[in-house]
Design a protein around this motif. Structure first.
Motif, short mmCIF file in Angstrom:
data_model
loop_
_atom_site.label_atom_id
_atom_site.label_comp_id
_atom_site.label_asym_id
_atom_site.label_seq_id
_atom_site.Cartn_x
_atom_site.Cartn_y
_atom_site.Cartn_z
N ALA A 135 0.81 -1.22 0.00
CA ALA A 135 0.00 0.00 0.00
C ALA A 135 0.84 1.27 0.00
CB ALA A 135 -0.94 0.00 1.22
N GLN A 136 2.11 1.15 0.41
CA GLN A 136 2.97 2.33 0.53
C GLN A 136 4.06 2.42 -0.54
OE1 GLN A 136 4.19 3.27 4.65
NE2 GLN A 136 3.01 1.47 5.32
N CYS A 137 4.08 1.46 -1.46
CA CYS A 137 5.20 1.42 -2.41
C CYS A 137 5.03 2.35 -3.60
CB CYS A 137 5.43 -0.01 -2.90
SG CYS A 137 4.15 -0.61 -4.03
N GLY A 138 3.83 2.92 -3.79
CA GLY A 138 3.61 3.84 -4.90
C GLY A 138 3.19 3.17 -6.20
N LEU A 139 3.10 1.85 -6.21
CA LEU A 139 2.73 1.13 -7.43
C LEU A 139 1.24 1.26 -7.72
CD1 LEU A 139 3.44 -0.87 -9.73
CD2 LEU A 139 3.07 -2.73 -8.09
N LEU A 140 0.42 1.28 -6.67
CA LEU A 140 -1.03 1.27 -6.83
C LEU A 140 -1.61 2.67 -6.69
CD1 LEU A 140 -1.77 -1.87 -4.62
CD2 LEU A 140 -1.68 -1.77 -7.11
N SER A 141 -2.71 2.89 -7.40
CA SER A 141 -3.42 4.16 -7.27
C SER A 141 -4.17 4.18 -5.94
CB SER A 141 -4.40 4.36 -8.41
OG SER A 141 -5.48 3.43 -8.30
N ASP A 142 -4.60 5.38 -5.51
CA ASP A 142 -5.37 5.49 -4.27
C ASP A 142 -6.63 4.65 -4.34
OD1 ASP A 142 -3.46 7.22 -3.34
OD2 ASP A 142 -4.65 9.04 -3.68
N ARG A 143 -7.31 4.64 -5.49
CA ARG A 143 -8.54 3.86 -5.65
C ARG A 143 -8.26 2.36 -5.51
NH1 ARG A 143 -13.36 4.74 -4.44
NH2 ARG A 143 -13.07 2.75 -3.42
N GLU A 144 -7.15 1.90 -6.09
CA GLU A 144 -6.79 0.48 -6.00
C GLU A 144 -6.47 0.10 -4.56
OE1 GLU A 144 -4.83 -0.34 -10.40
OE2 GLU A 144 -3.69 0.76 -8.88
N VAL A 145 -5.79 0.97 -3.84
CA VAL A 145 -5.46 0.70 -2.43
C VAL A 145 -6.75 0.57 -1.61
CG1 VAL A 145 -4.43 1.66 -0.34
CG2 VAL A 145 -3.17 1.73 -2.50
N VAL A 146 -7.69 1.49 -1.82
CA VAL A 146 -8.95 1.45 -1.08
C VAL A 146 -9.71 0.16 -1.41
CG1 VAL A 146 -11.24 2.51 -0.87
CG2 VAL A 146 -9.19 3.94 -0.84
#
Length: 219
Positions: free
Chosen positions: A27-38
């Motif tokens: 969740a903190q690596c920057g690979l995923l968008s905010d929407r994907e993390v949620v």
């Protein structure tokens, strides 16, 4: 990173991480968008689960002979049902795949039960697998095989709950339950502990869910 990965991004098994692993790393690596993390946090914590678009099947494959661990030394009658799930906690000392549960049937002869079986991760409360199905018992004290749609990965040293909610007449039940069972053939040690609250009376010593049906894992 996303450009380099391309379509391989969807092959990363985010759904198989624990919520702690995901929060501390992916969740903190920057690979995923905010929407994907949620969406992935929702996948870990709510039911029904949202579609996340990532592979949710383990890389490991089940192989070898199917095994059964039986936790009771004798059976008695009778055990009643009122809409509450029978539940028992368990841990193992190596990775396995649970394919189903053995459940007791009616003391009144052949009968069909409706049942919901589940495997729950104790740390998160997340339901890892469930199946709403039915089974027909033959009126004996033998355990009846009830399976999940797909095998459920069980990790070493992690506590899970095996749960079964039955609808039907009074059944047999097990007594003289064992807290620790070494399955010699599969080389797996099971530890059973009490699942507090809403367990229909099932405990380590007495109750339902006499069997866990499983395979060992090979990579």
């Amino acid at each position: 990173m996303r450009s380099t990965l391309g379509s391989a991004l969807q092959l990363i098994r985010f759904p198989l991480m624990s919520v702690e692993e995901f929060a501390q790393n992916a969740a903190q690596c920057g690979l995923l968008s905010d929407r994907e993390v949620v969406n992935l946090f929702l996948y870990y914590t709510v039911n029904p689960k949202p579609q996340v678009g990532y592979v949710d099947r383990p890389r490991s494959v089940i192989s070898g002979k199917e095994s059964v661990v039986s936790r009771f030394q004798r059976t008695e009658n009778r055990w009643g049902y009122c809409g509450t799930s029978d539940r028992i906690k368990f841990t193992v000392d190596q990775q396995i795949y649970v394919v189903g549960l053995g459940l007791y049937g009616s003391v009144h002869g052949p009968h069909e039960y409706e049942v919901q079986i589940r495997i729950i991760h104790c740390g998160t409360g997340r339901t890892l697998a469930e199946n709403d199905t039915s089974f027909v018992c033959d009126g004996t004290a033998a355990a009846n095989r009830v399976c999940f749609r797909e095998p459920v990965e069980i990790l070493s040293g992690v506590t899970y709950i095996a749960s079964a909610c039955l609808k039907g007449p009074d059944s047999f039940y097990g007594t003289k339950g064992l807290r620790r069972i070494v399955h010699q053939a599969a080389e797996v040690t099971f530890q059973f502990t009490y699942a507090a609250m809403n367990n229909n009376g099932t405990s380590v010593e007495d109750g339902q869910i006499p069997e866990i049906i499983f395979y060992t894992a090979k990579h």
